[in-house]
Scaffold this motif. Structure first.
Motif, short mmCIF file in Angstrom:
data_model
loop_
_atom_site.label_atom_id
_atom_site.label_comp_id
_atom_site.label_asym_id
_atom_site.label_seq_id
_atom_site.Cartn_x
_atom_site.Cartn_y
_atom_site.Cartn_z
N GLU A 70 0.83 -1.21 0.00
CA GLU A 70 0.00 0.00 0.00
C GLU A 70 0.86 1.25 0.00
N LEU A 71 1.95 1.25 0.77
CA LEU A 71 2.86 2.40 0.79
C LEU A 71 3.47 2.62 -0.59
N ILE A 72 3.92 1.56 -1.22
CA ILE A 72 4.52 1.69 -2.55
C ILE A 72 3.51 2.29 -3.53
N SER A 73 2.28 1.81 -3.48
CA SER A 73 1.23 2.37 -4.35
C SER A 73 0.97 3.83 -4.03
N LYS A 74 0.87 4.15 -2.76
CA LYS A 74 0.61 5.52 -2.31
C LYS A 74 1.73 6.46 -2.77
N ARG A 75 2.95 5.95 -2.83
CA ARG A 75 4.11 6.74 -3.27
C ARG A 75 4.29 6.68 -4.78
N ASN A 76 3.29 6.18 -5.49
CA ASN A 76 3.32 6.10 -6.96
C ASN A 76 4.50 5.29 -7.49
N SER A 77 4.86 4.24 -6.77
CA SER A 77 5.94 3.32 -7.19
C SER A 77 7.25 4.03 -7.52
N ARG A 78 7.57 5.07 -6.73
CA ARG A 78 8.80 5.83 -6.98
C ARG A 78 10.04 4.96 -6.89
N ALA A 79 10.98 5.23 -7.76
CA ALA A 79 12.26 4.51 -7.78
C ALA A 79 13.27 5.29 -6.96
N ASP A 80 12.97 5.44 -5.67
CA ASP A 80 13.85 6.22 -4.78
C ASP A 80 14.07 5.48 -3.45
N VAL A 81 14.10 4.17 -3.52
CA VAL A 81 14.24 3.37 -2.30
C VAL A 81 15.71 3.14 -1.99
N GLN A 82 16.07 3.34 -0.73
CA GLN A 82 17.45 3.08 -0.30
C GLN A 82 17.59 1.68 0.26
N ILE A 83 16.64 1.28 1.14
CA ILE A 83 16.72 -0.05 1.74
C ILE A 83 15.34 -0.45 2.25
N VAL A 84 15.10 -1.76 2.26
CA VAL A 84 13.88 -2.35 2.80
C VAL A 84 14.29 -3.53 3.67
N SER A 85 13.58 -3.72 4.77
CA SER A 85 13.74 -4.96 5.54
C SER A 85 12.36 -5.57 5.74
N LEU A 86 12.34 -6.89 5.81
CA LEU A 86 11.11 -7.64 6.03
C LEU A 86 11.31 -8.55 7.23
N GLY A 87 10.27 -8.66 8.06
CA GLY A 87 10.37 -9.49 9.25
C GLY A 87 9.64 -10.81 9.13
N PRO A 88 9.82 -11.69 10.11
CA PRO A 88 9.22 -13.02 10.07
C PRO A 88 7.71 -13.03 10.32
N ASN A 89 7.18 -11.91 10.81
CA ASN A 89 5.74 -11.82 11.09
C ASN A 89 5.09 -10.69 10.30
N ASN A 90 5.58 -10.49 9.09
CA ASN A 90 5.08 -9.46 8.17
C ASN A 90 5.41 -8.03 8.60
N GLU A 91 6.41 -7.85 9.44
CA GLU A 91 6.90 -6.51 9.73
C GLU A 91 7.68 -6.03 8.51
N TRP A 92 7.77 -4.71 8.39
CA TRP A 92 8.52 -4.15 7.26
C TRP A 92 9.04 -2.75 7.61
N PHE A 93 10.10 -2.38 6.91
CA PHE A 93 10.71 -1.06 7.05
C PHE A 93 11.17 -0.63 5.67
N LEU A 94 10.98 0.66 5.34
CA LEU A 94 11.46 1.21 4.08
C LEU A 94 12.08 2.57 4.35
#
Length: 143
Positions: A70-94
């Motif tokens: 949803e965040l990626i869609s809300k940000r119009n799929s911008r190609a400006d990502v530095q890093i993403v992490s994903l957790g074992p229980n669907n946690e995420w960070f961008l």
């Protein structure tokens, strides 16, 4: 650079620029076909869940948590990502290239929320989060 995930998944980028990995077929096919340089790889809860960020800020993913999608869609799929992490229980960070950060999928009972609040009240700038089992996490930040 080394990224590790559950289900014996990994991605290694050696000093000579070559790389080696074990992941789902979709990730393997994408990495074989791309000419872009990998900046980071995150592995999620399921074997098919991954998020690859490239040096130019573009990215590719499969089976990511709903909130991150949803965040990626809300940000119009911008190609400006530095890093993403994903957790074992669907946690995420961008983290975007401009330094802005988002995270989600964290349980309301997690002590992470209190730590983030404490860091932010103290004037801290969150640079990175990573997630483990049993409410374990790492937060990298500066004051």
């Amino acid at each position: 650079y080394v990224a590790l995930g559950m289900h014996e998944r990994y991605y290694i980028k050696f000093a000579n620029g070559k790389s080696q990995w074990h992941g789902c077929d979709e990730m393997t096919e994408m990495l074989h076909e791309t000419q872009r340089t990998v900046r980071s790889v995150a592995f999620g809860q399921d074997f098919d869940s991954y998020f690859v960020v490239f040096e130019d800020g573009s990215w590719q993913f499969e089976c990511i948590p709903v909130g991150l999608g949803e965040l990626i869609s809300k940000r119009n799929s911008r190609a400006d990502v530095q890093i993403v992490s994903l957790g074992p229980n669907n946690e995420w960070f961008l983290r975007a290239l401009n330094g802005r950060t988002w995270w989600g999928g964290v349980s309301e009972s997690s002590t992470l929320l209190d730590e983030v609040e404490s860091i932010q009240k103290g004037g801290g700038d969150i640079k990175f989060m990573d997630f483990g089992y049993d409410d374990m996490f790492i937060i990298r930040y500066t004051r």
